[in-house]
Design a protein around this motif. Structure first.
Motif, PDB file in Angstrom:
ATOM      1  N   PHE A 183      56.079  20.951  20.037  1.00 37.48           N
ATOM      2  CA  PHE A 183      54.709  20.577  20.381  1.00 37.48           C
ATOM      3  C   PHE A 183      53.802  21.789  20.233  1.00 37.48           C
ATOM      4  CE2 PHE A 183      57.212  17.351  22.594  1.00 37.48           C
ATOM      5  CZ  PHE A 183      56.572  16.205  22.148  1.00 37.48           C
ATOM      6  N   GLY A 184      52.616  21.544  19.710  1.00 32.88           N
ATOM      7  CA  GLY A 184      51.679  22.633  19.488  1.00 32.88           C
ATOM      8  C   GLY A 184      52.260  23.652  18.523  1.00 32.88           C
ATOM      9  N   ASN A 185      52.149  24.930  18.897  1.00 40.24           N
ATOM     10  CA  ASN A 185      52.672  25.996  18.031  1.00 40.24           C
ATOM     11  C   ASN A 185      54.139  26.314  18.301  1.00 40.24           C
ATOM     12  OD1 ASN A 185      52.562  27.302  20.468  1.00 40.24           O
ATOM     13  ND2 ASN A 185      51.078  28.846  19.853  1.00 40.24           N
ATOM     14  N   GLY A 186      54.758  25.561  19.214  1.00 35.56           N
ATOM     15  CA  GLY A 186      56.163  25.797  19.534  1.00 35.56           C
ATOM     16  C   GLY A 186      56.389  26.910  20.533  1.00 35.56           C
ATOM     17  N   GLU A 187      55.304  27.456  21.075  1.00 39.53           N
ATOM     18  CA  GLU A 187      55.425  28.564  22.023  1.00 39.53           C
ATOM     19  C   GLU A 187      54.725  28.262  23.347  1.00 39.53           C
ATOM     20  OE1 GLU A 187      53.936  31.985  19.988  1.00 39.53           O
ATOM     21  OE2 GLU A 187      55.627  32.097  18.603  1.00 39.53           O
ATOM     22  N   LEU A 188      54.503  26.978  23.613  1.00 37.90           N
ATOM     23  CA  LEU A 188      53.774  26.609  24.830  1.00 37.90           C
ATOM     24  C   LEU A 188      54.645  26.688  26.080  1.00 37.90           C
ATOM     25  CD1 LEU A 188      51.867  23.448  23.510  1.00 37.90           C
ATOM     26  CD2 LEU A 188      51.011  25.798  23.726  1.00 37.90           C
ATOM     27  N   THR A 189      55.952  26.545  25.929  1.00 39.64           N
ATOM     28  CA  THR A 189      56.836  26.479  27.096  1.00 39.64           C
ATOM     29  C   THR A 189      58.041  27.403  26.913  1.00 39.64           C
ATOM     30  OG1 THR A 189      58.153  24.660  26.183  1.00 39.64           O
ATOM     31  CG2 THR A 189      56.206  24.073  27.482  1.00 39.64           C
ATOM     32  N   ARG A 190      58.596  27.809  28.064  1.00 36.98           N
ATOM     33  CA  ARG A 190      59.825  28.599  28.069  1.00 36.98           C
ATOM     34  C   ARG A 190      60.656  28.160  29.270  1.00 36.98           C
ATOM     35  NH1 ARG A 190      59.254  32.098  24.190  1.00 36.98           N
ATOM     36  NH2 ARG A 190      61.159  33.247  24.616  1.00 36.98           N
ATOM     37  N   GLY A 220      67.975  29.416  37.462  1.00 38.10           N
ATOM     38  CA  GLY A 220      68.132  29.201  36.035  1.00 38.10           C
ATOM     39  C   GLY A 220      69.467  29.738  35.571  1.00 38.10           C
ATOM     40  N   GLY A 221      69.764  29.524  34.309  1.00 32.77           N
ATOM     41  CA  GLY A 221      70.972  30.072  33.729  1.00 32.77           C
ATOM     42  C   GLY A 221      70.733  31.502  33.267  1.00 32.77           C
ATOM     43  N   PRO A 222      71.725  32.083  32.577  1.00 34.28           N
ATOM     44  CA  PRO A 222      71.561  33.457  32.097  1.00 34.28           C
ATOM     45  C   PRO A 222      70.400  33.560  31.113  1.00 34.28           C
ATOM     46  CG  PRO A 222      73.515  32.425  31.135  1.00 34.28           C
ATOM     47  CD  PRO A 222      73.021  31.501  32.198  1.00 34.28           C
ATOM     48  N   GLY A 223      69.606  34.617  31.253  1.00 33.00           N
ATOM     49  CA  GLY A 223      68.435  34.797  30.408  1.00 33.00           C
ATOM     50  C   GLY A 223      68.804  35.290  29.023  1.00 33.00           C
ATOM     51  N   PRO A 224      67.787  35.623  28.239  1.00 35.06           N
ATOM     52  CA  PRO A 224      66.369  35.605  28.575  1.00 35.06           C
ATOM     53  C   PRO A 224      65.778  34.210  28.494  1.00 35.06           C
ATOM     54  CG  PRO A 224      66.637  36.284  26.311  1.00 35.06           C
ATOM     55  CD  PRO A 224      68.027  36.128  26.867  1.00 35.06           C
ATOM     56  N   ALA A 225      64.526  34.090  28.942  1.00 34.32           N
ATOM     57  CA  ALA A 225      63.827  32.815  28.813  1.00 34.32           C
ATOM     58  C   ALA A 225      63.621  32.498  27.341  1.00 34.32           C
ATOM     59  CB  ALA A 225      62.481  32.882  29.527  1.00 34.32           C
ATOM     60  N   ILE A 226      63.772  31.211  26.995  1.00 30.46           N
ATOM     61  CA  ILE A 226      63.643  30.814  25.597  1.00 30.46           C
ATOM     62  C   ILE A 226      62.631  29.686  25.456  1.00 30.46           C
ATOM     63  CG2 ILE A 226      66.012  31.495  25.040  1.00 30.46           C
ATOM     64  CD1 ILE A 226      66.767  28.546  25.157  1.00 30.46           C
ATOM     65  N   GLY A 227      62.094  29.541  24.250  1.00 28.69           N
ATOM     66  CA  GLY A 227      61.162  28.475  23.934  1.00 28.69           C
ATOM     67  C   GLY A 227      61.686  27.619  22.798  1.00 28.69           C
ATOM     68  N   PRO A 228      60.943  26.599  22.397  1.00 27.96           N
ATOM     69  CA  PRO A 228      61.389  25.703  21.327  1.00 27.96           C
ATOM     70  C   PRO A 228      61.701  26.404  20.010  1.00 27.96           C
ATOM     71  CG  PRO A 228      59.592  24.708  22.534  1.00 27.96           C
ATOM     72  CD  PRO A 228      59.700  26.108  23.042  1.00 27.96           C
ATOM     73  N   LEU A 229      60.911  27.399  19.628  1.00 26.39           N
ATOM     74  CA  LEU A 229      61.190  28.087  18.376  1.00 26.39           C
ATOM     75  C   LEU A 229      62.479  28.891  18.458  1.00 26.39           C
ATOM     76  CD1 LEU A 229      57.645  29.281  17.228  1.00 26.39           C
ATOM     77  CD2 LEU A 229      58.949  27.261  16.504  1.00 26.39           C
ATOM     78  N   ASP A 230      62.806  29.387  19.653  1.00 28.15           N
ATOM     79  CA  ASP A 230      64.086  30.076  19.845  1.00 28.15           C
ATOM     80  C   ASP A 230      65.246  29.101  19.672  1.00 28.15           C
ATOM     81  OD1 ASP A 230      62.938  32.621  20.583  1.00 28.15           O
ATOM     82  OD2 ASP A 230      62.427  31.715  22.507  1.00 28.15           O
ATOM     83  N   GLN A 231      65.063  27.872  20.173  1.00 26.69           N
ATOM     84  CA  GLN A 231      66.095  26.844  19.992  1.00 26.69           C
ATOM     85  C   GLN A 231      66.298  26.565  18.504  1.00 26.69           C
ATOM     86  OE1 GLN A 231      63.941  24.470  23.484  1.00 26.69           O
ATOM     87  NE2 GLN A 231      65.545  23.268  22.521  1.00 26.69           N
ATOM     88  N   ALA A 232      65.199  26.435  17.775  1.00 28.81           N
ATOM     89  CA  ALA A 232      65.298  26.165  16.337  1.00 28.81           C
ATOM     90  C   ALA A 232      66.022  27.300  15.616  1.00 28.81           C
ATOM     91  CB  ALA A 232      63.901  25.966  15.751  1.00 28.81           C
ATOM     92  N   SER A 287      56.079  25.292  31.425  1.00 31.24           N
ATOM     93  CA  SER A 287      57.361  25.987  31.395  1.00 31.24           C
ATOM     94  C   SER A 287      58.193  25.649  32.624  1.00 31.24           C
ATOM     95  CB  SER A 287      57.148  27.506  31.331  1.00 31.24           C
ATOM     96  OG  SER A 287      56.620  27.894  30.091  1.00 31.24           O
ATOM     97  N   MET A 288      59.501  25.673  32.456  1.00 30.91           N
ATOM     98  CA  MET A 288      60.425  25.454  33.568  1.00 30.91           C
ATOM     99  C   MET A 288      60.901  26.810  34.090  1.00 30.91           C
ATOM    100  SD  MET A 288      60.486  22.170  33.976  1.00 30.91           S
ATOM    101  CE  MET A 288      58.770  22.124  33.410  1.00 30.91           C
ATOM    102  N   LEU A 289      59.968  27.527  34.685  1.00 28.64           N
ATOM    103  CA  LEU A 289      60.211  28.844  35.267  1.00 28.64           C
ATOM    104  C   LEU A 289      59.481  28.913  36.603  1.00 28.64           C
ATOM    105  CD1 LEU A 289      59.504  31.000  32.070  1.00 28.64           C
ATOM    106  CD2 LEU A 289      61.766  30.543  33.043  1.00 28.64           C
ATOM    107  N   VAL A 290      59.774  29.939  37.392  1.00 29.94           N
ATOM    108  CA  VAL A 290      59.082  30.098  38.665  1.00 29.94           C
ATOM    109  C   VAL A 290      57.599  30.351  38.411  1.00 29.94           C
ATOM    110  CG1 VAL A 290      58.804  31.618  40.671  1.00 29.94           C
ATOM    111  CG2 VAL A 290      61.096  30.881  39.966  1.00 29.94           C
ATOM    112  N   LEU A 291      56.780  29.638  39.151  1.00 25.98           N
ATOM    113  CA  LEU A 291      55.330  29.770  39.039  1.00 25.98           C
ATOM    114  C   LEU A 291      54.842  30.812  40.030  1.00 25.98           C
ATOM    115  CD1 LEU A 291      52.740  28.570  37.700  1.00 25.98           C
ATOM    116  CD2 LEU A 291      52.632  26.998  39.647  1.00 25.98           C
ATOM    117  N   ASP A 292      54.238  31.875  39.519  1.00 21.78           N
ATOM    118  CA  ASP A 292      53.690  32.924  40.371  1.00 21.78           C
ATOM    119  C   ASP A 292      52.406  32.396  41.002  1.00 21.78           C
ATOM    120  OD1 ASP A 292      52.409  35.165  41.477  1.00 21.78           O
ATOM    121  OD2 ASP A 292      53.215  36.515  39.941  1.00 21.78           O
ATOM    122  N   GLU A 293      52.417  32.203  42.310  1.00 21.47           N
ATOM    123  CA  GLU A 293      51.259  31.617  42.982  1.00 21.47           C
ATOM    124  C   GLU A 293      50.038  32.526  42.917  1.00 21.47           C
ATOM    125  OE1 GLU A 293      52.352  30.543  46.912  1.00 21.47           O
ATOM    126  OE2 GLU A 293      53.802  29.014  46.290  1.00 21.47           O
TER     127      GLU A 293
END
Length: 323
Positions: A183-190, A220-232, A287-293
């Motif tokens: 979705f979008g540029n593929g870097e919207l979520t991690r 979460g599981g072992p890092g680092p955080a990844i996005g859709p382009l990393d999956q591809a 993103s499915m990460l902790v949200l810094d309030e």
């Protein structure tokens, strides 16, 4: 947070939602720790196979209707008290009706039965996305989280990031030559995806690890955080060929949500379709990460890591199995 838990004597544990993939993994983790496990399931076309699997592993299986308080008390809590109840219940569709019935109602029924039966510890599998509750199922989960925290029971609320399964839906299509959709540029979520087995181990350890008592636990599981382009890129490497990426405009889902939303006051069908579109838009943009309030941003460094299983290894296994 991922240190070895303290050893504890055998406990009697009821697992709700034991027919799901996470529920079955939790049962296995508890049995490996030597606990006495009662697995609560709903009747379904595949229930017999699941029951056989759980019974062979050493669990006692019981059937009950978690939306019926009388059934929970009669069919699930009979035969003596439980030291802990672990709920892996979750609505399948995420629509408002299902979310109120399962994410809130069924869990509330189970909590009431647990209190009445003298259970001391209630462990809830929730979701990290409730940090930013824009959807019906998120609000239902938060409603129960608050009720659990105020119940007087020891509680552990586990909020995992993305599951491997939720990031694997396109693997079969790629093998058939289809492009990888982002979705979008593929870097919207991690996210920091976590395997069923690692999440189950984390949940099971909540029984003995007092540092996880009376706490909300993002994991979460072992890092680092990844996005859709990393999956591809992972899949390209594993398939040993370039995976084509197709970008889908996020606005498309907003249009669908608005169109169906026009009729949701008068049509349950429109209401469901509108919520499905909102859910799709949410996961495409959040993103499915902790949200810094303080900053309002998702922070991978604030997102705890646990386990050893990686998404790359999971992809490799899927591709090997399919050959």
């Amino acid at each position: 947070m991922d240190g070895p838990p303290q050893m504890c004597p055998e406990k009697r544990v009821l697992v709700l939602g034991a027919s799901g993939t996470i529920g079955r993994a939790v049962v296995a983790a508890l049995l490996s720790d030597g606990h006495e496990v009662v697995a609560a399931l709903r009747r379904s076309p595949v229930a017999d196979a699941i029951v056989q699997e759980l019974q062979q592993a050493g669990a006692e299986c019981r059937f009950g209707d978690v939306t019926d308080p009388a059934s929970i008390e009669r069919d699930l809590f009979q035969g003596g008290p439980f030291d802990a109840v672990i709920s892996c219940l979750a609505s399948r569709s995420g629509t408002a009706k299902d979310a109120e019935a399962i994410d809130y109602g069924a869990n509330a029924n189970a909590l009431a039965a647990a209190k009445a039966a003298g259970t001391r510890h209630f462990i809830l599998l929730s979701a990290i996305c409730v940090q930013k509750p824009l959807l019906a199922f998120q609000r239902a989960k938060l409603k129960f989280e608050a009720e659990l925290a105020a119940s007087g029971l020891t509680y552990s609320i586990v909020r995992p990031t993305a599951f491997f399964k939720s990031l694997s839906g396109q693997v079969k299509g790629l093998q058939n030559g289809k492009p990888f959709m982002v979705f979008g540029n593929g870097e919207l979520t991690r996210c920091k995806p976590i395997s069923d087995a690692d999440l189950a181990r984390f949940i099971a350890d909540c029984i003995s690890d007092t540092e996880r008592h009376n706490r909300i636990l993002p994991i979460g599981g072992p890092g680092p955080a990844i996005g859709p382009l990393d999956q591809a890129a992972m899949l390209s490497d594993l398939l040993r060929r370039e995976v084509k990426v197709r970008r889908v405009p996020v606005g498309m889902m907003s249009v669908f949500a608005s169109l169906f939303g026009l009729g949701e006051r008068w049509s349950s069908w429109c209401a469901e379709k509108a919520e499905y579109a909102r859910i799709a838009r949410y996961y495409a943009t959040e993103s499915m990460l902790v949200l810094d309030e303080e900053t309002g941003q998702y922070d991978p460094d604030m997102t705890p890591e646990f386990g050893e299983d990686t998404l790359r290894d999971h992809y490799a296994q899927l591709l090997e199995t399919a050959e």
